[in-house]
Design a protein around this motif. Structure first.
Motif, PDB file in Angstrom:
ATOM      1  N   TYR A 115       0.865  -1.180   0.000  1.00  0.00           N
ATOM      2  CA  TYR A 115       0.000   0.000   0.000  1.00  0.00           C
ATOM      3  C   TYR A 115       0.896   1.223   0.000  1.00  0.00           C
ATOM      4  O   TYR A 115       1.777   1.360   0.850  1.00  0.00           O
ATOM      5  N   VAL A 171      -2.110  -1.500  -3.793  1.00  0.00           N
ATOM      6  CA  VAL A 171      -3.133  -0.473  -3.633  1.00  0.00           C
ATOM      7  C   VAL A 171      -2.406   0.870  -3.613  1.00  0.00           C
ATOM      8  O   VAL A 171      -1.553   1.108  -2.763  1.00  0.00           O
ATOM      9  N   ASP A 173      -2.649   5.010  -3.549  1.00  0.00           N
ATOM     10  CA  ASP A 173      -3.467   6.181  -3.269  1.00  0.00           C
ATOM     11  C   ASP A 173      -3.439   7.130  -4.461  1.00  0.00           C
ATOM     12  O   ASP A 173      -2.417   7.278  -5.142  1.00  0.00           O
ATOM     13  N   GLN A 206      -4.842  -1.646  -7.728  1.00  0.00           N
ATOM     14  CA  GLN A 206      -6.071  -0.952  -7.361  1.00  0.00           C
ATOM     15  C   GLN A 206      -5.744   0.474  -6.951  1.00  0.00           C
ATOM     16  O   GLN A 206      -4.733   0.729  -6.293  1.00  0.00           O
ATOM     17  N   LEU A 208      -6.863   3.839  -4.833  1.00  0.00           N
ATOM     18  CA  LEU A 208      -7.675   4.333  -3.717  1.00  0.00           C
ATOM     19  C   LEU A 208      -7.941   5.818  -3.975  1.00  0.00           C
ATOM     20  O   LEU A 208      -7.061   6.657  -3.753  1.00  0.00           O
ATOM     21  N   VAL A 212     -12.906   8.518  -1.550  1.00  0.00           N
ATOM     22  CA  VAL A 212     -13.171   7.606  -0.422  1.00  0.00           C
ATOM     23  C   VAL A 212     -13.193   8.362   0.892  1.00  0.00           C
ATOM     24  O   VAL A 212     -13.901   8.009   1.836  1.00  0.00           O
ATOM     25  N   HIS A 215     -10.009   6.685   5.624  1.00  0.00           N
ATOM     26  CA  HIS A 215      -9.942   5.230   5.484  1.00  0.00           C
ATOM     27  C   HIS A 215      -8.906   4.667   6.456  1.00  0.00           C
ATOM     28  O   HIS A 215      -8.200   5.421   7.141  1.00  0.00           O
ATOM     29  N   VAL A 263      -8.035  -1.082   3.159  1.00  0.00           N
ATOM     30  CA  VAL A 263      -7.772  -0.185   2.032  1.00  0.00           C
ATOM     31  C   VAL A 263      -8.089  -0.880   0.702  1.00  0.00           C
ATOM     32  O   VAL A 263      -8.556  -0.240  -0.250  1.00  0.00           O
ATOM     33  N   GLN A 264      -7.854  -2.192   0.650  1.00  0.00           N
ATOM     34  CA  GLN A 264      -8.172  -2.929  -0.566  1.00  0.00           C
ATOM     35  C   GLN A 264      -9.691  -2.924  -0.805  1.00  0.00           C
ATOM     36  O   GLN A 264     -10.164  -2.775  -1.929  1.00  0.00           O
ATOM     37  N   ALA A 267     -10.744   0.521  -2.046  1.00  0.00           N
ATOM     38  CA  ALA A 267     -10.196   0.913  -3.357  1.00  0.00           C
ATOM     39  C   ALA A 267     -11.111   0.463  -4.491  1.00  0.00           C
ATOM     40  O   ALA A 267     -11.989  -0.389  -4.328  1.00  0.00           O
ATOM     41  N   SER A 273      -9.997   0.539 -11.671  1.00  0.00           N
ATOM     42  CA  SER A 273      -8.715   1.217 -11.453  1.00  0.00           C
ATOM     43  C   SER A 273      -8.022   1.465 -12.785  1.00  0.00           C
ATOM     44  O   SER A 273      -7.410   2.525 -12.994  1.00  0.00           O
TER      45      SER A 273
END
Length: 289
Positions: A115, A171, A173, A206, A208, A212, A215, A263-264, A267, A273
C-alpha cells in the motif's frame, strides 16, 4: 530471472526448526547449550536469527543433543544453514539497500501486498520515475542516483521470472498518481507502464481515490510479504527516513494485514482502477498538449 532464495528467510526457518527440535527434546536454552557445549548466548543468537551463520560443526552438535537422527532431515538443515550464509544479488547494492534489505525477502515471497500513499510502489516504477524520486531526495552524486535506479530496476525482475513469480497486490493512493514527479512525460510514461504491467496474471493494481475520504490506511505506506513455507511467517516492511523496518510480531503483522484488507476493500476494483488510470493519462496528455 531464475528463482533465488532469501538468506534471511532461510536463516529464520533454520532458527525456527532448531528451536522446535530443542523444545521437542524437552530442553531449556541453558540445558541445550550445556549439553551441546555451546555458550548459551551463542545458542540464543542462533535461535533469534541474530547469528548470520551457523557452522556445520555447531549444527551437528545441536542435532546430536536434540537426538535428530534422520539423515534426510539433518541434510536438509545443513542445506538451510549453507543457503542462509550465502549472499543474494542485492549484496552488490548493500550501500543502497542497507543491512536487512527488502529484496532479500521479496526473493522468496509468494505474495506481496503493498500500500503506497505518496509514490508509485518501487516494484512498479519506471527508471525515469525512480530517478526523479532519487533526485528529489538528499543531495548526492549522479553516479549514486544511477546506482539507486539500477538497484530498483533489478528488484522488478522477480515479477517476470518464469519460475513461480510472486503475486503482487498493490493499492495505490490517488495522491501518488497526481504528484507530478519528474514532469508530465515521466508521469505519463509511468501511468502507461502501470496499465501494461497490470495486465500480467500475477499483478493486481487498485487505486484508492480521494473520493473515499477517511480510510484505514491514513497512517502510511507498508508492505506485507507472505511465503510459501508454513515455517516462514508473514512479515511487514515499513520504510523509514534512514532505513526500512521489518515487523515480525504476530499481533503487529495481523494489524497490518487487517489494514490492507480495509484499504483494498475501499479501493476501486482492478478494472475500474485501469479506467481511472486511463483517465489520468488522458488528462495528462491534453493538459500538456
Amino acid at each position: 530471472m531464475p528463482r533465488s532464495h532469501s538468506p534471511s528467510v532461510r536463516r529464520r526457518r533454520l532458527s525456527a526448526q532448531l528451536r522446535r527440535h530443542r523444545e521437542a527434546a524437552g530442553l531449556t536454552l541453558a540445558e541445550a547449550a550445556e549439553l551441546a557445549g555451546i555458550p548459551r548466548a551463542k545458542l540464543g543468537r542462533i535461535e533469534t536469527c541474530d547469528s548470520k551463520t551457523v557452522k556445520a560443526a555447531d549444527l551437528d552438535t545441536l542435532l546430536n543433543a536434540y537426538q535428530v537422527t534422520d539423515p534426510a532431515e539433518r541434510s536438509a538443515l545443513h542445506q538451510l544453514a549453507r543457503e542462509a550464509g550465502q549472499k543474494g544479488w542485492w549484496w552488490r547494492y548493500r550501500d543502497v539497500f542497507g543491512a536487512e534489505p527488502l529484496p532479500d525477502f521479496e526473493a522468496e515471497a509468494s505474495q506481496i501486498r503493498t500500500y503506497e500513499v505518496a509514490v508509485i510502489p518501487g516494484l512498479l516504477q519506471t527508471p525515469e520515475y525512480a530517478e526523479a524520486i532519487f533526485r528529489g531526495g538528499r543531495l548526492t552524486t549522479l553516479d549514486h542516483i544511477h546506482r539507486q535506479v539500477d538497484a530498483r530496476m533489478a528488484r522488478r525482475e522477480i515479477l517476470h521470472r518464469h519460475d513461480s513469480p510472486p503475486r503482487l497486490w498493490a493499492v495505490i493512493d490517488e495522491a501518488a498518481l497526481r504528484r507530478p514527479i519528474g514532469g508530465p512525460e515521466v508521469m505519463r510514461s509511468q501511468i502507461e507502464y502501470l496499465l501494461r504491467i497490470g495486465q500480467l496474471p500475477n499483478i493486481d493494481i487498485q487505486v484508492l481515490p480521494f473520493s473515499v475520504g477517511a480510510h484505514g490506511g491514513l497512517n502510511g505506506a507498508f508492505t506485507v510479504l507472505d511465503f510459501p513455507e508454513p515455517l516462514d511467517p508473514t512479515i511487514v516492511y515499513v520504510d523509514t527516513v534512514d532505513a526500512g523496518v521489518i515487523e515480525e510480531r504476530p499481533e503487529a503483522v495481523a494489524a497490518y494485514v487487517g489494514t490492507f484488507s480495509d484499504v483494498q476493500g475501499a479501493a476501486l476494483s482492478t478494472v475500474r482502477s485501469a479506467h481511472f488510470l486511463e483517465g489520468i493519462e488522458y488528462e495528462e496528455h491534453h493538459e500538456h498538449t
